[in-house]
Write an enzyme that holds these catalytic residues in place. Structure first.
Site, PDB file in Angstrom:
ATOM      1  CG  ASP A  98      23.677 131.959  11.462  1.00  0.00           C
ATOM      2  OD1 ASP A  98      23.193 131.346  10.480  1.00  0.00           O
ATOM      3  OD2 ASP A  98      23.142 132.963  11.972  1.00  0.00           O
ATOM      4  CD  GLU A 141      18.020 125.527   6.509  1.00  0.00           C
ATOM      5  OE1 GLU A 141      17.575 124.597   7.211  1.00  0.00           O
ATOM      6  OE2 GLU A 141      17.753 126.729   6.715  1.00  0.00           O
TER       7      GLU A 141
END
Ligand code: ZN
Length: 425
Positions: A367, A286
């Site tokens: 990611d 995040e």
């Protein structure tokens, strides 16, 4: 002869329906596969996989029925001229019965929208009831009681009733009052509105549905704080959201503006990820979105789209043929928007497909960001656990997922995490 806009729109919608049903059939075939994807062998037991499969096949079946009913209702609405009749007869009557001026476009628009909202709630209800209390229940996924379900529905309607009318009224006034620069004014209004929504909405609305409590002091909190401050994240507000009252879907998100930024994690995430590193890895992902300015890029993209959209609207709004084709003899602002939206259905599908490609890229980048910070392994584990917790599809059809999903599939994300070099580097 005037161009048959309405018939063309119905035709297009049916074509889209056929195309999407074809994709759905492909996806359904993938869901029926009895073999575990290679990446997940040894990670997920055959038993868990079977549980998944059954749940998703049930959901997929319901989707077939729902899409079919939707296309029938939508086409019938247009072909039988339900909208012009609703506008002329019903909305006017409703306004008159309240003693207000029936000729006032704002009142009439609100009455019309109320009817549409009521109707869509009614047609949607059997599906959401069946999905929650039959399918989710059957697979042990539902934690919602009937009362909670009704309460959430009422809350959703209340939010719409409170926020809707002032926005609708403002848009109608802008269209009525502004001249040649209409598109710019409309865009400016939506821009200010979206800034307002981005600040106010996450603060006011989620607490209506969920309870946010500060994450207690402890190792997990320290780890997240260390990570956040190493990335210069401007705040230490950490919340736990009680997602588990509703279902077992798990997630984490950031919200708020500049110094008021907060990190929120669902309690289900904490329960599912037994290893704290995994939760921290999800936060790292995040934070990647935040650090890489994904929200800013997508907001700018959306603003440009909105401006183009309003530009297109001002070009189309004066076409008399369009209105007559759909059975209208007046040109109320709301109807202008609705008809305009019908004329751009093909473009709309293309744009949402492109937006999916962008969010796919963003997910991979976030990611990769977490991976660079050394969280490849725990992120991998967390993604698998969240997927198991959410009972999402395991085997997916590549065409279906690229067309429909805003996020890449678990398998694609795991494959990217397992690569020796990051795609983003
Ligand atoms: Zn993400």
């Amino acid at each position: 002869m005037a161009f048959p806009f309405m018939e063309a729109v119905v035709g297009l919608e049916i074509l889209m329906y056929i195309f999407e049903t074809y994709l759905h059939l492909r996806q359904h075939a993938a869901l029926k596969l009895r073999t575990l994807p290679k990446t997940l062998v040894g990670v997920i037991s055959q038993e868990t996989f079977e549980k998944y499969r059954a749940y998703n096949i049930d959901k997929s079946n319901l989707r077939f029925v729902k899409q079919f009913v939707t296309i029938i209702i939508d086409s019938a609405t247009l072909l039988f001229g339900v909208l012009p009749r609703l506008w002329k007869v019903k909305s006017g009557d409703i306004v008159e019965s309240t003693g207000l001026d029936a000729e006032n476009e704002i009142y009439q628009t609100l009455a019309f929208l109320a009817c549409v909202m009521y109707w869509s709630q009614i047609t949607n209800l059997p599906f959401s009831l069946y999905s929650t209390f039959v399918i989710e229940e059957r697979h042990g996924f539902n934690k919602q009681t009937f009362w909670l379900f009704i309460r959430d529905m009422l809350k959703g309607m209340t939010v719409a009733i409170v926020l809707g009318p002032p926005i609708v009224a403002a848009i109608i006034l802008i269209v009525q009052k502004s001249g040649p620069y209409l598109a710019i004014y409309l865009w400016g209004f939506i821009f200010v509105l979206s800034l307002f929504m981005m600040t106010i909405y996450p603060v006011l609305v989620p607490p209506l549905y969920n309870k946010l409590t500060p994450l207690p002091q402890g190792e997990l909190r320290t780890k997240i704080e260390t990570l956040a401050s190493s990335q210069n994240f401007p705040s230490k507000k950490l919340f736990v959201v009680d997602g588990s009252t509703w279902s077992t879907h798990s997630n984490a998100y950031l919200f708020g503006f500049s110094k008021n930024k907060c990190i929120a994690l669902f309690d289900t995430l904490i329960q599912q990820c037994t290893n704290e590193e995994e939760i921290v890895a999800v936060i790292a992902h995040e934070l990647g979105h935040w650090k890489l300015n994904h929200k800013i890029y997508s907001s700018v993209g959306v603003q440009i789209l909105i401006l183009l959209l309003f530009g297109g609207y001002t070009l189309v709004k004066n076409s008399n043929d369009l209105f007559t084709s759909f059975g209208f003899d007046t040109q109320p602002v709301l109807i202008e928007f609705i008809l305009f939206q019908y004329t751009i259905i093909p473009v709309q599908h293309l744009v949402s497909f492109d937006l999916n490609l962008v969010t796919h890229a963003f997910e991979f980048q976030a990611d990769a960001f977490a991976k660079k910070l050394g969280y490849a392994k725990p992120l991998r584990d967390a993604l698998v656990k969240m997927q198991v917790g959410n009972l999402s599809e395991m085997n997916t059809d590549p065409w279906y997922s690229v067309y429909h999903y805003s996020h890449p599939t678990l398998l694609e994300r795991l494959a990217a995490l397992d690569e020796p070099h990051n795609k983003a580097d």
